[in-house]
Design a protein around this motif. Structure first.
Motif, PDB file in Angstrom:
ATOM      1  N   THR A 127      36.312  29.980  39.470  1.00  0.00           N
ATOM      2  CA  THR A 127      35.822  30.088  40.848  1.00  0.00           C
ATOM      3  C   THR A 127      35.708  28.720  41.505  1.00  0.00           C
ATOM      4  O   THR A 127      35.977  28.561  42.700  1.00  0.00           O
ATOM      5  CB  THR A 127      34.464  30.816  40.860  1.00  0.00           C
ATOM      6  OG1 THR A 127      34.560  32.018  40.095  1.00  0.00           O
ATOM      7  CG2 THR A 127      34.048  31.160  42.279  1.00  0.00           C
ATOM      8  N   LEU A 128      35.308  27.712  40.722  1.00  0.00           N
ATOM      9  CA  LEU A 128      35.247  26.346  41.252  1.00  0.00           C
ATOM     10  C   LEU A 128      36.625  25.875  41.693  1.00  0.00           C
ATOM     11  O   LEU A 128      36.778  25.323  42.795  1.00  0.00           O
ATOM     12  CB  LEU A 128      34.680  25.400  40.199  1.00  0.00           C
ATOM     13  CG  LEU A 128      34.722  23.912  40.555  1.00  0.00           C
ATOM     14  CD1 LEU A 128      33.902  23.618  41.806  1.00  0.00           C
ATOM     15  CD2 LEU A 128      34.233  23.061  39.377  1.00  0.00           C
ATOM     16  N   MET A 129      37.633  26.070  40.870  1.00  0.00           N
ATOM     17  CA  MET A 129      38.974  25.628  41.232  1.00  0.00           C
ATOM     18  C   MET A 129      39.493  26.378  42.450  1.00  0.00           C
ATOM     19  O   MET A 129      40.207  25.813  43.297  1.00  0.00           O
ATOM     20  CB  MET A 129      39.921  25.813  40.051  1.00  0.00           C
ATOM     21  CG  MET A 129      39.705  24.813  38.912  1.00  0.00           C
ATOM     22  SD  MET A 129      39.821  23.084  39.469  1.00  0.00           S
ATOM     23  CE  MET A 129      41.508  23.049  40.098  1.00  0.00           C
ATOM     24  N   GLU A 130      39.134  27.644  42.572  1.00  0.00           N
ATOM     25  CA  GLU A 130      39.519  28.399  43.771  1.00  0.00           C
ATOM     26  C   GLU A 130      38.849  27.826  45.016  1.00  0.00           C
ATOM     27  O   GLU A 130      39.468  27.735  46.084  1.00  0.00           O
ATOM     28  CB  GLU A 130      39.145  29.874  43.581  1.00  0.00           C
ATOM     29  CG  GLU A 130      40.003  30.584  42.531  1.00  0.00           C
ATOM     30  CD  GLU A 130      39.502  31.977  42.182  1.00  0.00           C
ATOM     31  OE1 GLU A 130      40.249  32.721  41.512  1.00  0.00           O
ATOM     32  OE2 GLU A 130      38.354  32.330  42.567  1.00  0.00           O
ATOM     33  N   ALA A 131      37.578  27.413  44.891  1.00  0.00           N
ATOM     34  CA  ALA A 131      36.873  26.814  46.026  1.00  0.00           C
ATOM     35  C   ALA A 131      37.454  25.449  46.380  1.00  0.00           C
ATOM     36  O   ALA A 131      37.588  25.105  47.570  1.00  0.00           O
ATOM     37  CB  ALA A 131      35.384  26.685  45.698  1.00  0.00           C
TER      38      ALA A 131
END
Length: 311
Positions: A127-131
């Motif tokens: 989710t961090l990389m998507e953000a």
């Protein structure tokens, strides 16, 4: 200027204590990264290290507004008190708060759980990389410290991540004479840890000195737990007692706060910051080593997660 004058400039001010020196280093890093990077963001969970980092950012940019937005990757398994505190502090410091949810990653299939009650802590990396891709962040500032865990002790203050968010401990840039290299290739970004050189005791002493508000979970309170070896597991809807286990109500507090499913309290009667400082001076285990179930899963678990993009 002669060499003797240069030597004098390198000496700390006689009246400066160790907290002043740590604070000065962190303020310099915050200002340097904000000036050099195109789109930095602060990773903010509402924990004590995040609280200190946000307060430092306030001091770094005062009287102007904090020059950073906040980003929280919400697992959906956080304590309600921490989420309420997170929102209150974002409003108090007048910061834009971005929240991205692991639940959304699960719905679209980029995160797959083995079972519904599995800890979502390690899945935050996805989710961090998507953000990061969504907002185009090129620097993520976090409150990790080297004394927390041996994998974090290997981390540079400015740590380069590739286009997949991966970290290779054997391929890090040197940081000589406090020169922090914030240049990144297209698609890469850096993770920045301004309080990397602080210890848990430093954090609590700074919280006391600066009178920083924290979630009540950090202070002694009564909580239902079960004992599993030397770990106190909180009894919640996500971590229920197993058949045959004895539920006890004890006085305890959290040294570190994360996912409900992987964070354990410690027995404590500390109700003030001064009490916690006194307890911390007697601790033989780091807060993660003593209370994080995910770090105990296997030797090198944290390092492997960091290589895969974890904070």
């Amino acid at each position: 200027m002669n060499s003797q004058s240069n030597d004098l400039l390198d000496q700390p001010h006689p009246s400066a204590d160790h907290l002043d020196l740590l604070e000065a280093e962190a303020l310099f890093i915050l200002r340097e990264v904000t000036a050099e990077c195109r789109h930095p963001v602060m990773l903010y969970s509402g924990g004590k290290d995040s609280a200190v980092l946000l307060h430092l950012a306030y001091k770094a940019f005062h009287p102007e507004r904090i020059g950073l937005a906040l980003l929280h990757i919400d697992t959906g398994h956080n304590y309600d008190e921490v989420i309420a505190y997170r929102d209150r502090m974002a409003e108090r410091y007048d910061c834009q708060l971005h929240v991205r949810n692991v639940e959304d990653s699960i719905r679209k299939g980029s995160v797959r759980l083995r079972h519904p009650l599995e800890s979502r802590n390690s899945h935050q990396s996805v989710t961090l990389m998507e953000a990061i891709a969504e907002f185009g962040f090129d620097a993520c500032l976090g409150g990790a410290r080297r004394d927390e865990e041996k994998a974090r002790a290997k981390e540079r203050i400015v740590s380069v991540r590739d286009e997949f968010g991966q970290w290779e401990p054997k391929n890090q840039r040197p940081e000589l004479w406090s020169l922090y290299n914030t240049r990144v290739a297209p698609g890469n970004h850096v993770r920045v840890f301004p309080i990397s050189n602080w210890t848990e005791l430093d954090v609590w002493q700074y919280i006391q000195r600066e009178d920083i508000e924290l979630p009540e979970l950090y202070f002694s309170h009564l909580r239902d737990i079960v004992r599993r070896g030397d770990i106190l597991v909180p009894v919640t809807h996500l971590t229920p007692a197993n058949q045959g286990e004895t539920v006890e109500t004890i006085s305890c507090r959290f040294r570190t706060v994360g996912d409900i499913s992987c964070t354990a309290p410690v027995a404590s009667t500390a109700i003030t910051v001064a009490d916690i400082i006194a307890e911390t001076t007697q601790c033989l285990l780091t807060e993660r080593g003593a209370t994080r179930l995910d770090d105990r899963a296997s030797d090198g678990a944290m390092e492997q997660r960091k290589k895969e993009g974890y904070f």
